[in-house]
Scaffold this motif. Structure first.
Motif, PDB file in Angstrom:
ATOM      1  N   ALA A  28     -26.904 -96.328  62.129  1.00 29.84           N
ATOM      2  CA  ALA A  28     -26.467 -95.651  60.908  1.00 29.84           C
ATOM      3  C   ALA A  28     -25.572 -96.607  60.112  1.00 29.84           C
ATOM      4  N   ASP A  29     -24.805 -97.448  60.849  1.00 28.28           N
ATOM      5  CA  ASP A  29     -24.000 -98.506  60.238  1.00 28.28           C
ATOM      6  C   ASP A  29     -24.648 -99.848  60.562  1.00 28.28           C
ATOM      7  N   ILE A  30     -24.444-100.813  59.689  1.00 27.90           N
ATOM      8  CA  ILE A  30     -24.970-102.158  59.910  1.00 27.90           C
ATOM      9  C   ILE A  30     -23.802-103.129  59.958  1.00 27.90           C
ATOM     10  N   LYS A  31     -23.799-103.990  60.989  1.00 28.56           N
ATOM     11  CA  LYS A  31     -22.739-104.992  61.152  1.00 28.56           C
ATOM     12  C   LYS A  31     -23.338-106.349  60.818  1.00 28.56           C
ATOM     13  N   VAL A  41     -18.284-107.814  59.138  1.00 32.41           N
ATOM     14  CA  VAL A  41     -18.145-106.654  58.265  1.00 32.41           C
ATOM     15  C   VAL A  41     -19.117-105.581  58.746  1.00 32.41           C
ATOM     16  N   MET A  42     -18.628-104.333  58.773  1.00 32.06           N
ATOM     17  CA  MET A  42     -19.478-103.214  59.162  1.00 32.06           C
ATOM     18  C   MET A  42     -19.514-102.242  57.996  1.00 32.06           C
ATOM     19  N   MET A  43     -20.714-101.810  57.602  1.00 30.93           N
ATOM     20  CA  MET A  43     -20.840-100.890  56.476  1.00 30.93           C
ATOM     21  C   MET A  43     -21.985 -99.911  56.717  1.00 30.93           C
ATOM     22  N   PRO A  44     -21.919 -98.754  56.069  1.00 30.10           N
ATOM     23  CA  PRO A  44     -23.022 -97.788  56.202  1.00 30.10           C
ATOM     24  C   PRO A  44     -24.333 -98.392  55.694  1.00 30.10           C
ATOM     25  N   ARG A  45     -25.441 -97.972  56.272  1.00 27.39           N
ATOM     26  CA  ARG A  45     -26.757 -98.497  55.912  1.00 27.39           C
ATOM     27  C   ARG A  45     -27.043 -98.328  54.417  1.00 27.39           C
ATOM     28  N   ARG A  46     -26.648 -97.195  53.863  1.00 32.56           N
ATOM     29  CA  ARG A  46     -26.899 -96.925  52.440  1.00 32.56           C
ATOM     30  C   ARG A  46     -26.197 -97.964  51.561  1.00 32.56           C
ATOM     31  N   PHE A  48     -25.212-100.991  52.562  1.00 32.15           N
ATOM     32  CA  PHE A  48     -25.849-102.281  52.853  1.00 32.15           C
ATOM     33  C   PHE A  48     -27.110-102.454  52.004  1.00 32.15           C
ATOM     34  N   ASN A  49     -27.930-101.388  51.921  1.00 35.06           N
ATOM     35  CA  ASN A  49     -29.169-101.459  51.139  1.00 35.06           C
ATOM     36  C   ASN A  49     -28.888-101.719  49.662  1.00 35.06           C
ATOM     37  N   LYS A  50     -27.786-101.180  49.144  1.00 33.33           N
ATOM     38  CA  LYS A  50     -27.409-101.411  47.749  1.00 33.33           C
ATOM     39  C   LYS A  50     -26.973-102.848  47.519  1.00 33.33           C
ATOM     40  N   LYS A  51     -26.222-103.410  48.488  1.00 29.52           N
ATOM     41  CA  LYS A  51     -25.636-104.744  48.327  1.00 29.52           C
ATOM     42  C   LYS A  51     -26.561-105.883  48.727  1.00 29.52           C
ATOM     43  N   LEU A  52     -27.661-105.579  49.420  1.00 27.64           N
ATOM     44  CA  LEU A  52     -28.603-106.609  49.876  1.00 27.64           C
ATOM     45  C   LEU A  52     -29.368-107.203  48.699  1.00 27.64           C
ATOM     46  N   LYS A  53     -29.438-108.528  48.657  1.00 28.65           N
ATOM     47  CA  LYS A  53     -30.219-109.209  47.622  1.00 28.65           C
ATOM     48  C   LYS A  53     -31.600-109.568  48.163  1.00 28.65           C
ATOM     49  N   LYS A  54     -31.620-110.325  49.284  1.00 29.67           N
ATOM     50  CA  LYS A  54     -32.905-110.674  49.896  1.00 29.67           C
ATOM     51  C   LYS A  54     -32.715-111.162  51.323  1.00 29.67           C
ATOM     52  N   VAL A  55     -33.812-111.159  52.074  1.00 27.46           N
ATOM     53  CA  VAL A  55     -33.825-111.682  53.443  1.00 27.46           C
ATOM     54  C   VAL A  55     -34.193-113.160  53.347  1.00 27.46           C
ATOM     55  N   LEU A  56     -33.325-114.028  53.869  1.00 26.07           N
ATOM     56  CA  LEU A  56     -33.567-115.473  53.805  1.00 26.07           C
ATOM     57  C   LEU A  56     -34.412-115.949  54.981  1.00 26.07           C
ATOM     58  N   GLU A  57     -34.029-115.534  56.199  1.00 27.94           N
ATOM     59  CA  GLU A  57     -34.753-115.926  57.413  1.00 27.94           C
ATOM     60  C   GLU A  57     -34.953-114.695  58.266  1.00 27.94           C
TER      61      GLU A  57
END
Length: 63
Positions: A28-31, A41-46, A48-57
Motif C-alpha cells: 500500500a506504501d512504496i519505499k 523515503v516512504m510514501m503512499p502508492r497513490r 508515488f504514482n503522481k510523482k513518478l516520471k518514468k522507469v529508467l531500469e
C-alpha cells in the motif's frame, strides 16, 4: 509499470542532485532509496504514482 528493484525517475530531483531512485518495498506504501546519497523515503502508492516520471531500469529486463 514498475516492480521491486526497479530504478525510477521522479518529477522532482532529490536535494543531493540525483534523480534516480531504487524501489525497495512495495505494498500500500512504496519505499524508495536515493541512489546518490542513500536517503530512504516512504510514501503512499497513490502519491508515488503522481510523482513518478518514468522507469529508467527494470529488473525484469535484466533477468
Amino acid at each position: 509499470m514498475y516492480d521491486l528493484g526497479d530504478i525510477v525517475e521522479m518529477k522532482k530531483a532529490h536535494p543531493c542532485g540525483v534523480n534516480r531512485w531504487e524501489i525497495t518495498r512495495m505494498g500500500a506504501d512504496i519505499k524508495i532509496k536515493c541512489t546518490g546519497c542513500g536517503h530512504v523515503v516512504m510514501m503512499p502508492r497513490r502519491e508515488f504514482n503522481k510523482k513518478l516520471k518514468k522507469v529508467l531500469e527494470s529488473k525484469a529486463d535484466q533477468a
